[in-house]
Motif scaffolding. Structure first.
Motif: not given
Length: 290
Positions: A201-208
């Motif tokens: 989840f955190v990785l996805l938010m960073l990519v976003n």
């Protein structure tokens, strides 16, 4: 049991000390002979020069109250509640200052406070010894940032702050009930799955975040996909709460030092802040404004 939460997994956190116990399923801490070091021996002696203890004195020692956690300097549930209340009150007070002192369109101070809170939070999380001033400083800066953001959103979507607070309280109450009733068991497998989802989840938010910086919109904070992401975020906050509850219960049962109640308060505050922010985003999407 060791948690993956950095707040609770530091070496030295919630130090184990055999011979002490806490609340919950464990026996109350203390010796059956009270705090007198001479009680309980076959030939109990008073301090040097005073001779053997009388039968009446021995009787009083054997039947005296046991030393509880407060007397032995061990962490109790009351300590955790008191420190958590202090931390949350600091957060709310700082948020109120930002709410009333800043114009709702001024985001500069909010961004600066968020960055300072992030740095202080990381230092407090990975610091070997507990530092109450750092924890309270984190609460102050985080509360200031949350107050500014909440004011801005509430100006556009009136009532969203009350909704988010009530939603956060509901999640906390539901998780506490589920944990205490045994419906949720914090096992090693449970932790591995939850932490894996959290990292993704955190990785996805960073990519976003990076994509948004270049003008791209992945749709993770709007529309149906945004709702799903918001629900997952709140679910992860609830997962973090369950880890907090398990660590607190274990720490009390193993006789952690009283100062560790500050670490427990910090962990609970981090989880509640996470849930509140995700709740705000979800409600904003549901009410038609990202």
């Amino acid at each position: 049991m060791r948690s993956s939460n950095p707040v609770f997994s530091r070496e030295g956190s919630f130090t184990r000390d055999s011979g002490y116990a806490g609340f919950g399923n464990a026996a109350q801490a203390g010796s059956p002979y009270g705090t007198n070091p001479y009680a309980g021996t076959q030939y109990a002696q008073q301090p040097q020069g005073q001779g053997p203890m009388t039968d009446e004195q021995l009787y009083e020692l054997y039947n005296g109250p046991a030393a509880g956690p407060a007397a032995t300097g061990r962490m109790t549930l009351d300590d955790v509640v008191a420190r958590t209340a202090m931390t949350l009150l600091t957060l709310v007070a700082a948020g109120a200052v930002a709410w009333f002192a800043l114009p709702f369109e001024n985001y500069g101070f909010a961004i600066a406070a968020s960055m300072v809170a992030l740095v202080i939070g990381l230092v407090a999380s990975f610091k070997r010894s507990v530092s109450p001033p750092l924890i309270l400083a984190y609460a102050a800066f985080q509360g200031f940032a949350m107050g500014a953001w909440s004011h801005a959103l509430n100006t556009v979507l009136n009532g969203i702050v009350i909704q988010a607070v009530l939603g956060t309280a509901a999640v906390f109450a539901a998780m506490l009930f589920a944990y205490k009733s045994g419906r949720i068991r914090v096992t090693a497998r449970y932790q591995r799955i939850g932490i894996s989802i959290a990292l993704g989840f955190v990785l996805l938010m960073l990519v976003n975040l990076v994509a948004a910086a270049f003008g791209a919109d992945m749709g993770l904070r709007s529309g149906p996909l945004g709702i799903v992401v918001g629900l997952v975020g709140i679910g992860l906050g609830a997962f973090f709460l369950s880890l907090d509850f398990a660590e607190i219960e274990t720490a009390i049962a193993q006789g952690a030092p009283q100062r560790e109640s500050w670490r427990a308060a910090f962990g609970l505050t981090l989880s509640l802040v996470w849930i509140y922010m995700e709740m705000m985003r979800l409600i904003a999407i549901l009410r038609g404004d990202d």
